[in-house]
Motif scaffolding. Sequence first.
Motif, PDB file in Angstrom:
ATOM      1  N   CYS A 253      -4.492  -0.212  -3.089  1.00 53.79           N
ATOM      2  CA  CYS A 253      -2.937  -1.954  -3.220  1.00 53.79           C
ATOM      3  C   CYS A 253      -2.395  -2.402  -3.954  1.00 53.79           C
ATOM      4  O   CYS A 253      -3.160  -2.863  -5.653  1.00 53.79           O
ATOM      5  CB  CYS A 253      -4.459  -2.514  -2.283  1.00 53.79           C
ATOM      6  SG  CYS A 253      -3.000  -4.109  -1.589  1.00 53.79           S
ATOM      7  N   ASP A 254      -1.728  -2.876  -4.384  1.00 55.88           N
ATOM      8  CA  ASP A 254      -0.458  -3.553  -4.877  1.00 55.88           C
ATOM      9  C   ASP A 254      -0.203  -5.096  -4.355  1.00 55.88           C
ATOM     10  O   ASP A 254       0.706  -4.781  -3.394  1.00 55.88           O
ATOM     11  CB  ASP A 254       0.655  -2.745  -5.838  1.00 55.88           C
ATOM     12  CG  ASP A 254      -0.314  -1.610  -6.938  1.00 55.88           C
ATOM     13  OD1 ASP A 254       0.522  -0.420  -5.744  1.00 55.88           O
ATOM     14  OD2 ASP A 254      -1.024  -1.378  -7.351  1.00 55.88           O
ATOM     15  N   TYR A 255      -0.158  -5.748  -5.573  1.00 49.35           N
ATOM     16  CA  TYR A 255       0.527  -6.955  -4.986  1.00 49.35           C
ATOM     17  C   TYR A 255       1.229  -8.145  -6.445  1.00 49.35           C
ATOM     18  O   TYR A 255       1.186  -7.093  -7.929  1.00 49.35           O
ATOM     19  CB  TYR A 255      -0.528  -8.023  -4.742  1.00 49.35           C
ATOM     20  CG  TYR A 255      -2.075  -9.072  -5.938  1.00 49.35           C
ATOM     21  CD1 TYR A 255      -3.083  -7.818  -6.017  1.00 49.35           C
ATOM     22  CD2 TYR A 255      -1.014 -10.249  -6.522  1.00 49.35           C
ATOM     23  CE1 TYR A 255      -3.507  -8.338  -6.821  1.00 49.35           C
ATOM     24  CE2 TYR A 255      -2.620 -10.262  -7.262  1.00 49.35           C
ATOM     25  CZ  TYR A 255      -3.251  -9.389  -7.671  1.00 49.35           C
ATOM     26  OH  TYR A 255      -4.076  -9.594  -8.885  1.00 49.35           O
ATOM     27  N   THR A 256       2.258  -9.002  -6.139  1.00 47.57           N
ATOM     28  CA  THR A 256       2.725  -9.110  -6.912  1.00 47.57           C
ATOM     29  C   THR A 256       3.108 -10.848  -7.212  1.00 47.57           C
ATOM     30  O   THR A 256       3.524 -11.388  -8.122  1.00 47.57           O
ATOM     31  CB  THR A 256       4.781  -8.742  -6.221  1.00 47.57           C
ATOM     32  OG1 THR A 256       4.953  -9.917  -5.218  1.00 47.57           O
ATOM     33  CG2 THR A 256       4.559  -7.972  -6.488  1.00 47.57           C
TER      34      THR A 256
ATOM     35  N   GLN B  66       1.029  -1.044   0.142  1.00 46.56           N
ATOM     36  CA  GLN B  66       0.080  -0.182   0.082  1.00 46.56           C
ATOM     37  C   GLN B  66       0.942   1.386   0.370  1.00 46.56           C
ATOM     38  O   GLN B  66       1.293   1.592   1.203  1.00 46.56           O
ATOM     39  CB  GLN B  66      -0.252  -0.175   1.108  1.00 46.56           C
ATOM     40  CG  GLN B  66      -1.733  -0.675   1.312  1.00 46.56           C
ATOM     41  CD  GLN B  66      -2.617  -1.473   2.381  1.00 46.56           C
ATOM     42  OE1 GLN B  66      -3.077  -1.888   3.271  1.00 46.56           O
ATOM     43  NE2 GLN B  66      -3.475  -0.721   2.499  1.00 46.56           N
ATOM     44  N   ASN B  67       0.797   1.534  -1.338  1.00 44.10           N
ATOM     45  CA  ASN B  67       2.381   2.946  -1.881  1.00 44.10           C
ATOM     46  C   ASN B  67       1.606   4.122  -0.287  1.00 44.10           C
ATOM     47  O   ASN B  67       2.170   5.052  -0.454  1.00 44.10           O
ATOM     48  CB  ASN B  67       2.522   3.019  -3.000  1.00 44.10           C
ATOM     49  CG  ASN B  67       3.616   1.419  -3.032  1.00 44.10           C
ATOM     50  OD1 ASN B  67       4.252   0.911  -2.925  1.00 44.10           O
ATOM     51  ND2 ASN B  67       2.646   1.374  -3.967  1.00 44.10           N
ATOM     52  N   SER B  68       0.900   4.529  -0.062  1.00 43.94           N
ATOM     53  CA  SER B  68       0.418   5.378   0.443  1.00 43.94           C
ATOM     54  C   SER B  68      -0.207   5.666   1.700  1.00 43.94           C
ATOM     55  O   SER B  68      -0.972   4.874   2.142  1.00 43.94           O
ATOM     56  CB  SER B  68      -0.606   6.275  -0.171  1.00 43.94           C
ATOM     57  OG  SER B  68      -0.995   6.811  -1.563  1.00 43.94           O
TER      58      SER B  68
ATOM     59  N   PHE C 163      -0.589  -9.116   4.699  1.00 45.77           N
ATOM     60  CA  PHE C 163      -0.915  -7.748   4.536  1.00 45.77           C
ATOM     61  C   PHE C 163      -0.254  -6.341   4.251  1.00 45.77           C
ATOM     62  O   PHE C 163       1.297  -7.128   4.078  1.00 45.77           O
ATOM     63  CB  PHE C 163      -0.871  -6.875   5.949  1.00 45.77           C
ATOM     64  CG  PHE C 163      -2.167  -8.587   6.549  1.00 45.77           C
ATOM     65  CD1 PHE C 163      -1.765  -9.446   7.137  1.00 45.77           C
ATOM     66  CD2 PHE C 163      -2.916  -7.181   6.674  1.00 45.77           C
ATOM     67  CE1 PHE C 163      -2.943 -10.149   7.967  1.00 45.77           C
ATOM     68  CE2 PHE C 163      -4.091  -7.719   7.815  1.00 45.77           C
ATOM     69  CZ  PHE C 163      -4.308  -8.857   8.022  1.00 45.77           C
ATOM     70  N   GLY C 164      -0.294  -5.217   3.272  1.00 49.95           N
ATOM     71  CA  GLY C 164       0.349  -4.601   3.290  1.00 49.95           C
ATOM     72  C   GLY C 164       0.536  -3.357   4.306  1.00 49.95           C
ATOM     73  O   GLY C 164       0.327  -4.309   5.774  1.00 49.95           O
ATOM     74  N   GLN C 165       0.829  -2.169   4.289  1.00 48.97           N
ATOM     75  CA  GLN C 165       1.658  -1.883   5.410  1.00 48.97           C
ATOM     76  C   GLN C 165       0.649  -0.877   5.924  1.00 48.97           C
ATOM     77  O   GLN C 165       0.526  -0.941   6.888  1.00 48.97           O
ATOM     78  CB  GLN C 165       2.368  -0.865   5.097  1.00 48.97           C
ATOM     79  CG  GLN C 165       4.271  -1.512   4.487  1.00 48.97           C
ATOM     80  CD  GLN C 165       3.772  -1.233   2.613  1.00 48.97           C
ATOM     81  OE1 GLN C 165       2.512  -1.497   2.266  1.00 48.97           O
ATOM     82  NE2 GLN C 165       5.251  -0.804   1.905  1.00 48.97           N
ATOM     83  N   GLY C 166      -0.489  -0.873   5.415  1.00 52.06           N
ATOM     84  CA  GLY C 166      -1.669  -0.271   5.748  1.00 52.06           C
ATOM     85  C   GLY C 166      -1.256   1.296   5.481  1.00 52.06           C
ATOM     86  O   GLY C 166      -0.629   2.210   5.649  1.00 52.06           O
ATOM     87  N   THR C 167      -3.278   2.256   5.639  1.00 48.54           N
ATOM     88  CA  THR C 167      -3.313   3.417   4.838  1.00 48.54           C
ATOM     89  C   THR C 167      -4.159   4.279   5.986  1.00 48.54           C
ATOM     90  O   THR C 167      -5.210   3.239   5.867  1.00 48.54           O
ATOM     91  CB  THR C 167      -3.777   3.505   3.353  1.00 48.54           C
ATOM     92  OG1 THR C 167      -3.051   2.760   2.883  1.00 48.54           O
ATOM     93  CG2 THR C 167      -4.084   5.339   3.217  1.00 48.54           C
ATOM     94  N   THR C 168      -3.178   5.113   6.340  1.00 45.97           N
ATOM     95  CA  THR C 168      -4.146   5.790   7.389  1.00 45.97           C
ATOM     96  C   THR C 168      -5.142   7.187   6.146  1.00 45.97           C
ATOM     97  O   THR C 168      -4.971   7.694   5.784  1.00 45.97           O
ATOM     98  CB  THR C 168      -3.782   6.580   8.781  1.00 45.97           C
ATOM     99  OG1 THR C 168      -2.397   5.691   8.961  1.00 45.97           O
ATOM    100  CG2 THR C 168      -4.400   7.360   9.259  1.00 45.97           C
TER     101      THR C 168
ATOM    102  N   PHE D 246      -5.569  -1.613   6.054  1.00 48.94           N
ATOM    103  CA  PHE D 246      -4.756  -2.733   5.388  1.00 48.94           C
ATOM    104  C   PHE D 246      -5.330  -3.633   4.746  1.00 48.94           C
ATOM    105  O   PHE D 246      -7.431  -4.109   4.050  1.00 48.94           O
ATOM    106  CB  PHE D 246      -4.786  -4.059   6.680  1.00 48.94           C
ATOM    107  CG  PHE D 246      -3.859  -3.013   7.779  1.00 48.94           C
ATOM    108  CD1 PHE D 246      -4.737  -2.635   8.731  1.00 48.94           C
ATOM    109  CD2 PHE D 246      -2.239  -3.175   7.497  1.00 48.94           C
ATOM    110  CE1 PHE D 246      -3.396  -2.193   9.914  1.00 48.94           C
ATOM    111  CE2 PHE D 246      -1.553  -2.527   8.617  1.00 48.94           C
ATOM    112  CZ  PHE D 246      -2.507  -1.877   9.989  1.00 48.94           C
ATOM    113  N   CYS D 247      -5.055  -3.559   3.130  1.00 49.08           N
ATOM    114  CA  CYS D 247      -5.067  -5.129   2.543  1.00 49.08           C
ATOM    115  C   CYS D 247      -4.767  -6.495   2.892  1.00 49.08           C
ATOM    116  O   CYS D 247      -3.299  -5.567   3.135  1.00 49.08           O
ATOM    117  CB  CYS D 247      -5.424  -4.086   0.053  1.00 49.08           C
ATOM    118  SG  CYS D 247      -4.000  -4.648   0.825  1.00 49.08           S
ATOM    119  N   ALA D 248      -5.009  -7.785   2.305  1.00 48.06           N
ATOM    120  CA  ALA D 248      -4.235  -8.309   2.833  1.00 48.06           C
ATOM    121  C   ALA D 248      -4.400  -9.546   1.256  1.00 48.06           C
ATOM    122  O   ALA D 248      -5.562  -9.152   1.008  1.00 48.06           O
ATOM    123  CB  ALA D 248      -4.889  -9.314   3.862  1.00 48.06           C
ATOM    124  N   ALA D 249      -3.839 -10.884   1.396  1.00 48.87           N
ATOM    125  CA  ALA D 249      -4.164 -12.082   0.371  1.00 48.87           C
ATOM    126  C   ALA D 249      -4.017 -12.562   0.480  1.00 48.87           C
ATOM    127  O   ALA D 249      -2.697 -13.241   1.338  1.00 48.87           O
ATOM    128  CB  ALA D 249      -3.311 -11.295  -1.176  1.00 48.87           C
TER     129      ALA D 249
END
Lengths: 114, 113
Positions: free
Chosen positions: A23-26, A6-8, A104-109, A89-92
């Motif tokens: 959210c982006d995933y690889t 989560q880049n933001s 999980f991603g790092q989270g966006t506030t 948080f996004c999660a995959a």
Amino acid sequence: DQQVKQNSPSLSVQEGRISILNCDYTNSMFDYFLWYKKYPAEGPTFLISISSIKDKNEDGRFTVFLNKSAKHLSLHIVPSQPGDSAVYFCAATRGSSNTGKLIFGQGTTLQVKP
Amino acid sequence: DAGITQSPRHKVTETGTPVTLRCHQTENHRYMYWYRQDPGHGLRLIHYSYGVKDTDKGEVSDGYSVSRSKTEDFLLTLESATSSQTSVYFCAISEEGQYTEAFFGQGTRLTVV
């Protein structure tokens, strides 16, 4: 290597407007994606999910979009409310079994201003 | 709310001491998990269990052990706590089946001094 990003780190929107969290995933093996909302001093609470056979899932004010080719998902909140202010948080994972084994991603506030 | 209780909710301990965190569920779900949350990392999986006495390592398992002797209880043990294990720890549960969501407990804030 961060498989879910989560880049933001933060987002601020006005009450009543749309909030869009990205959210982006690889990892191409992920086929089930979830969004969790977290208030301070509480555990994450499940918000909405989507499997890779869909490109959109709606639940009230919350819609999640999945773009598999871009390995990108987004959460739209319309209209945003002050009570939506939290960390998202996004999660995959792989949805076939043991779906609590999440990356999980790092989270966006998110801050929603009245 | 899912029936998940974590104890203690807060703990301060000294470096080198053993610490055990407890997770108790009333949902009879098969799977249980321990995560830690740190700034800049989101939540990361430490260990998980897929049944009584059946456990496996997660992403950040070094320095931790787990045990599950009953369906409802999942224990996380730090054998010799270090300052790098200062974190917020969350227990989660999920039921058997495809495309189900995990539910999280309220968390335990652990400080190692």
